[in-house]
Design an enzyme around this catalytic site. Sequence first.
Site, PDB file in Angstrom:
ATOM      1  N   SER A 136     -28.065  11.307 -14.084  1.00  0.00           N
ATOM      2  CA  SER A 136     -28.849  10.098 -14.336  1.00  0.00           C
ATOM      3  C   SER A 136     -28.023   8.898 -14.762  1.00  0.00           C
ATOM      4  CB  SER A 136     -29.912  10.387 -15.397  1.00  0.00           C
ATOM      5  OG  SER A 136     -30.885  11.268 -14.879  1.00  0.00           O
TER       6      SER A 136
ATOM      7  N   GLU B 134       5.570  16.882  12.989  1.00  0.00           N
ATOM      8  CA  GLU B 134       6.278  15.626  12.741  1.00  0.00           C
ATOM      9  C   GLU B 134       6.909  14.981  13.971  1.00  0.00           C
ATOM     10  OE1 GLU B 134       6.679  13.907   9.564  1.00  0.00           O
ATOM     11  OE2 GLU B 134       4.877  15.144   9.432  1.00  0.00           O
TER      12      GLU B 134
END
Length: 773
Positions: free
Chosen positions: A392, A109
Amino acid sequence: MTLSTRRQAKRAARREARRALPLWRRMLPTWRITLGTLTALLLLAVGAFAVLYVIVPVPDPNAHAVAQNNIYLYADGTTEIARTGAVNRTDVTIDQIPLQTQQAVVSAEDRTFYQNRGIDLKGMLRAGWNTLLGKGMQGGSTITQQYVKNYYLTQDQTFERKGRELFIALKVDQQRSKNEVLAGYLNSSYFGRGAYGIQSAAHAYYGVDVSQLTLGQGAYLASLLQAPSLYDVRTATPANREKAVARWNYALDGMVQLGFLTTADRNAATFPEPIDPQPATGLAGQAGYLVGVADDYLISSGTIDAATLKAGGWRITTTFEKPKQDAFVKAVQDELTGELDPKARPTTDTDVRVAGASVEPATGRVVAVYGGPDYAKQPFNDALRQDNQIGSTFKPIDLAAGLIAQHTVDGRPITTETRYDGTSERPVTGGPTPYAPPNEDDVDYGNITLRYAMVKSVNSVYAQEGVDAGLARVRDTAVKLGIPDSVRGMDPANTSMTLGTATPSALDLAGAYATLANHGQAHTPWSVQKLERVNPGGAVDVPKMPDHKATDAVGRNIADSVTDVLRDVVSPRGTGSAALDLGRPAAGKTGTTDANLSAWFAGYTPELTTTVGLFRENPKSHAKEPLAGTAGLTRINGGAFPTKIWTDYMTAALSGTPTRQFDLQTGHTDPGPDNWPTTGAPTSTSPSATPTTAAATSAPASTPSHAPSAPAATDQPNPGPVAPSPQNPRPTPSQDQPSPSSRPTQTRSARPSDPPTATAGPSGTAVAPAPAR
């Protein structure tokens, strides 16, 4: 000459010299004026900074962070779904936090934390410059500034709040030690999973006290600080999981760079998988799934950030309709759960899961989702997961891309009535990778139209048609319709993409099919219609909600032509025939993936679009398991349980509403009955694609460079007896499907008949680049 006289003489000489300069030069200030102005501005800035430093106070802790419950409501604005948001936090001292965890946080950080004075001017300038360069909004905040924002201020993204944050950070750095600041930051930060503070995060992700965190675990918690919800690898998308692991590596590499960790220890570290999320109280049943969809929408749309949302106090009115949500749950229970017998079939009837979503095509509103049976028992929202291939159900996207292209790369026209060779395992020509997909049950269909190939979900046809349309165009069409471009399995470098290796969520897929139902106008599915919070002082926060304007995804004639074909899938001859029980005009597509790892049905009426996916997953390893054997059936196709659940739900969801017909503008004439194969239709002997237009039946089709010519008119199927279709007014052959054609030359032994399956007739199978059959 006196000193004063000499000075006056010099000034007079300078004035005289300046008057002799050109006008444009005299307009420019002298270096003395410039230096004096800059000095004055600098003094003014320093003075203003000093005044602001004095007058901006350090507020009382938590003065702007009073945690409350979030209240989630159904679309009616009164019926409650759940209450969440109570702060889950237990403060700890810096001595209780392992040193390596502290160092990992600093590395991830703010690598200048131990040297800076509360702010990092270089980081702020760098962040501002990157923002100007279009690299996205950059923070540049130090750990001290983030602590000030979390502990003293709010998450509001305003210049006023940012300015106060800067001055307070300077004061806090002067008043407190680095250890005090770091402890305050780790106790006030949000880590995801409802955990505020490092202690709660340690329990939420690893089930241990913070003092027991290992190097790898501490580094992962440090990585979560950048994007708590997105970087939870147990629920993240594949793309976000990669980002989370990359952030973990970034933290460890930084520890080596800063001298906190040796290279040997760094190389020995392995990524520590967290435990599964534990269910939150009050989110049992469907509540947790609905809350998850709403939270995901609010955060991903940028309406509100995760920390502000989790801080609580919000009244959230969703788009979910309780009657439809209840109907979805009942449909799964009636059509699937009642058919399962885990005691009699423990190896096949356990861990069966359903993912579902229902979207209003005209608006994009999400009216119902099915994420699982009970969030208290299964805290994974299956409606949002992006790791199941859709098989499909991707073929309508192939068709849409072909209709957009209008012609193949060889110049042959592509329409819904274009003919292709439906021979099973016919090699695809022109694709980037070798591919010869088998049809379901290895059926050879001969020379058939794209319409008929969709109805029977013929793999060999749509594998070739997708390549003819252009795989890059197929991918682009999928994204425009609503499939996220970040999902896996949509790489144009792989020919198998055409048969549904993509892994969108049930909600993503519903959004794409809703675009087809809405005549090509796309709405990103949305699930929150109102958000407000009443503050302790009485002021009301009402964040601006995103607009929901439709975008032009594909032309209306394209979308309507696909819908016209998908109506035939929901017919006696189609793989989605079970949906005829709905008794309304409907269009849809089944999907079954290779190795029977998932089965789908995606369909819609003019009013509502719904997707249902079925799969099995090992609850410990989360590995996918075949559906074969589920409910005693040898194979589970999309036309089985998914279609039955869809039909049951849609029947209840649309009950009492007028029946609407599809208003289609396809841009082509009725193809007529001669486009359907009849018994005994000859099979093309070519292994290549041989498409022709339906109208060109009196002469051979134009021949592509990579394939021989199509059969002449005498080789085309003859029309059989006609009868009206329950789904469409156009006449169709009396038989439901053609008899499978035999190969002209038998190159492999005949296969025994397959045992009974869950649906009558073959359905499409999406296969990996090298399908195993």
